[in-house]
Design an enzyme around this catalytic site. Structure first.
Site, PDB file in Angstrom:
ATOM      1  N   ASP A 257      -7.133 -10.461  -9.529  1.00  0.00           N
ATOM      2  CA  ASP A 257      -5.806  -9.928  -9.242  1.00  0.00           C
ATOM      3  C   ASP A 257      -4.842 -11.109  -9.419  1.00  0.00           C
ATOM      4  OD1 ASP A 257      -3.567  -8.534  -8.465  1.00  0.00           O
ATOM      5  OD2 ASP A 257      -4.520  -7.569  -6.760  1.00  0.00           O
TER       6      ASP A 257
HETATM    7  C1  BGC Z   1      -1.441  -6.150  -7.528  1.00  0.00           C
HETATM    8  C2  BGC Z   1      -2.145  -5.592  -8.734  1.00  0.00           C
HETATM    9  C3  BGC Z   1      -1.252  -5.704  -9.938  1.00  0.00           C
HETATM   10  C4  BGC Z   1      -0.884  -7.168 -10.146  1.00  0.00           C
HETATM   11  C5  BGC Z   1      -0.006  -7.421 -11.327  1.00  0.00           C
HETATM   12  C6  BGC Z   1      -0.894  -7.544  -7.781  1.00  0.00           C
HETATM   13  O1  BGC Z   1      -0.054  -7.926  -6.754  1.00  0.00           O
HETATM   14  O2  BGC Z   1      -2.313  -6.183  -6.431  1.00  0.00           O
HETATM   15  O3  BGC Z   1      -2.504  -4.251  -8.505  1.00  0.00           O
HETATM   16  O4  BGC Z   1      -1.882  -5.175 -11.066  1.00  0.00           O
HETATM   17  O5  BGC Z   1      -0.196  -7.606  -8.987  1.00  0.00           O
HETATM   18  O6  BGC Z   1       1.276  -6.962 -11.106  1.00  0.00           O
END
Ligand code: BGC
Length: 721
Positions: A257
């Site tokens: 993530d």
């Molecule tokens: C989220 C993800 C997301 C990523 C990119 C993170 O904060 O948990 O689900 O895809 O950011 O924006």
């Protein structure tokens, strides 16, 4: 109409490339490319070179890789090196209703349509990976991201996830199933350490990921922020190697993530391929950048491990036709077909919870005026929720839809009703504090409008100050004094319909017995207003079913009853074990407000002649349950036939019921259809912690056929040898 649309839709989408397994030839090409790469070039591919891109190797024809959020629409372009939007004028997109709404449709055809549309739109935007679906289990009603996720039930999640991913990936875009694993709360998501039994892992939290990878062929997986059993998910050997690579045979890309990497050597060994979003401005300082080169040079990691990771990325590139631009899906955006898919998705998600004296659908010719009340009648939601927020081409609000569809023939009397008192603070639920005051002036104005109108519709619920990534809700109540508003409006006009706009459960006991009609319309995406208006006035019928249990109070639900949400000292133990959602309510004999799988219709359905194809089965068999479903009412409608299984006697505790099959069936008034539901006997297994295997104990199983988890119309006994 619906059938015509489906035919048109499938015709429209046949011109898609077919998802294919990599063959020996492709593997050879991958190895040839890797052989030509320097260590620095290889490592360059294993971490981002901007917010959402990773480097390629230009001299070898490997392009940059472009990733984008998110699960219910393609997110607008973000600057390469900061989180501001790039301000493009051609990146508005189609916005679908988010995850819980998708699950509420219980319609796999619609889920596939969503996958096709998102794939088309992602390709139009030249994206290679679309970061979704988000499939974490809805463990607590308070989790801020429930609206993005789908359900409390692993079977429903698995079915939807497979349909979505397979469809999306036919468009030469890789899905990224997220967040692996146990990201079931936003509170302390960067630090919390989740503990659960192996059985809970296998039976509840893992099935969606397994289905996504094994059955759906998901090409990428996103590792969660949190820890799992003491180790960060992104460097957790058990999750990354043992389960993902060895058990699921996952050959795609395991990425972090955004800002979830914590180490170089440990993460590399644990199977992580790609580092994204790390909060260090110099990309060379990231864990999978210079430190990775150093680890190889120092002999701490073998270069072959780096090769393996590069191969995973190249494999996904081959599978999505990155190296065959001529034949790659070009994509399209904001077409009428895409918008129609978003509309259908919003319509079919709508759950009718209560409809006394058939107040709905509204008999429009008999009405002269309608009061439309509430902040959610005019609020747009697509742009909220954080990473899943969409810059949608348009979003129709309920008031706009009422005005446009009915404004010529009757008087629409709008009243604000309540004001949004919360505000959104990044990373904190503080913005939800002090949002319970009652604004009597607004209530009085609403009462005036309700009194002078033939019916009143209150658009109530939440918004993305509550349903959001980054923090959880602080309570399960309706904020902003809405309960009082609804009570007063209903006193003023007994023909009051309440429409809830929200993505996760709410405490409704203060209103549910006072209002004659209650509708759950979710966040409806770009077509939200049109969908809800059409359902209320009978142009469409409601056919959604709750994908989660609606508790009466928060402490009815398992994690809260046991006091283990959101954990203590940055540790959370899933003491409710496998008794998540309706499994808990049924085991403890707790009556929820509305059960899992519940939802009414404008018509009635009868189930007859339910029978199994045999009485006795072996462990390799499949049970076929045949039945006749009849629309016994006067209007067209759709019913979701649900099959739950239970085991009469077992050596371990088992839930009273577990969803094992479902089918959504559309019927005209008076029409009958034969329905066949299939369940493999192997799917009746439980996970044994003694043997670490799935076990089907011989004996009697009961298959319950119904229209919700507690409206069982027929129970059929079968024997397993
Ligand atoms: C989220 C993800 C997301 C990523 C990119 C993170 O904060 O948990 O689900 O895809 O950011 O924006």
């Amino acid at each position: 109409m619906k059938q015509i649309f489906l035919i048109l839709f499938s015709f429209f989408f046949v011109i898609s490339s077919v998802f294919s397994q990599t063959d020996a030839g492709t593997e050879k090409k991958i190895q040839q490319l890797i052989k030509k790469m320097t260590l620095a070039e290889k490592v360059g591919m294993l971490h981002a070179n901007s917010k959402f891109y990773t480097a390629g190797v230009r001299r070898l024809g490997i392009p940059e890789w472009s990733l984008s959020d998110g699960p219910h629409g393609v997110r607008a372009e973000i600057n390469r090196d900061n989180w501001q939007y790039a301000g493009w004028t051609n990146d508005s997109s189609t916005c679908f209703p988010p995850g819980t709404a998708m699950a509420a449709t219980w319609n796999l055809d619609l889920t596939r349509q969503r996958g096709y549309v998102l794939g088309e739109e992602a390709r139009f935007r030249k994206k290679d990976v679309l970061l979704g679906p988000g499939i974490n289990i809805i463990r607590s009603p308070l989790c801020g991201r429930n609206f993005e996720y789908m359900s409390e039930d692993p079977f429903l999640i698995s079915q939807l996830t497979v349909a979505y991913i397979k469809a999306l990936q036919t468009k030469d875009v890789a899905a990224s199933v997220k967040h692996y694993l146990a990201n079931n709360q936003e509170e302390n998501r960067f630090t919390i350490d989740a503990y659960m039994s192996e059985r809970a892992l296998r039976e509840i939290y893992l099935p969606g990921f397994k289905a996504a990878i094994v059955d759906g062929g998901a090409l990428t997986v996103m590792g969660a922020y949190n820890k799992f059993r003491g180790e960060w998910c992104t460097e957790n050997f058990y999750l990354g190697r043992t389960i993902l690579r060895d058990e699921f045979k996952f050959k795609g890309v395991y990425m972090t993530d955004w800002d979830a990497a914590h180490s170089t050597v440990k993460a590399a060994l644990a199977g992580l391929d790609l580092e994204m979003g790390t909060n260090k401005s110099n990309y060379n300082d990231w864990f999978f950048a210079n430190p990775l080169i150093k680890a190889v040079n120092d002999g701490k990691l073998k270069e072959s491990l780096v090769d393996e990771k590069v191969a995973n990325i190249l494999r996904v590139m081959f599978k999505t036709n990155v190296f065959d631009p001529k034949n790659r899906v070009k994509g399209s955006i904001n077409t009428p077909e895409h918008q129609q898919a978003a509309y259908r998705s919003a319509v079919e998600a709508i759950v009718l919870l209560k409809n006394e004296n058939e107040l709905l659908p509204l008999n429009i010719p008999a009405l002269k005026s309608i009061a439309v009340i509430g902040d959610n009648a005019t609020r747009t939601h697509c742009g909220g929720g954080l990473s899943s927020e969409i810059k949608t081409l348009y979003e129709v609000t309920p008031l706009q839809a009422f005005t446009q569809k009915l404004g010529k023939d009757l008087k629409i009397n709008f009243a604000q009703g309540y004001n949004k008192q919360s505000s959104f603070f990044e990373g904190s639920s503080k913005g939800q504090l002090n949002s319970d005051s009652i604004d009597w002036k607004l209530i009085d104005e609403a009462v005036v409008q309700a009194k002078k109108s033939d019916v009143a519709v209150v658009f109530a619920g939440l918004n993305h100050d509550f349903d959001t990534e980054s923090f959880d809700r602080i309570h399960m109540r309706l904020p902003y004094g809405q309960e009082k508003l609804i009570q007063e409006v209903t006193k003023a006009n007994p023909k009051t319909i309440v429409v809830i706009i929200a993505g996760s459960p709410l405490e409704l006991s203060g209103i549910v017995h006072r209002v004659p009609a209650l509708v759950w319309a979710w966040y409806g995406g770009m077509e939200a207003g049109n969908a809800v208006c059409d359902v209320l006035i009978g142009n469409q019928f409601p056919s959604g079913k709750l994908p989660f249990t609606m508790p009466v109070t928060l402490n009815q639900s398992p994690a809260h009853a046991l006091g283990n949400f959101s954990g203590c000292d940055l540790k959370t133990t899933y003491e409710e074990d496998i008794l998540v959602g309706y499994r808990w309510f049924e085991a403890k004999g707790i009556e929820p407000l509305y059960p899992f799988g519940y939802g009414l219709s404008y018509t009635t359905f009868d189930i007859a002649n339910a029978s199994t194809d045999k009485k006795e089965y072996s462990k390799e068999d499949e049970v076929i349950v045949n039945l006749t479903l009849e629309n016994s009412g006067k209007r067209a409608g759709a019913e979701v036939i649900q099959l739950y299984a239970s085991e009469t006697a077992c050596s371990v505790m088992r839930p009273k019921k577990e969803l094992k099959a479902f089918q959504k069936v559309f019927l005209q008034a008076g029409e009958k259809k034969l329905v066949a539901l299939k369940v493999k006997i192997s799917e009746l297994a439980y996970y044994s912690e003694k043997t670490n295997t799935w076990v089907v104990e011989p004996g009697e199983f009961v298959l319950h056929i119904g229209t919700s988890s507690n409206d069982i119309r027929k129970s059929l006994q079968v024997m397993v040898k």
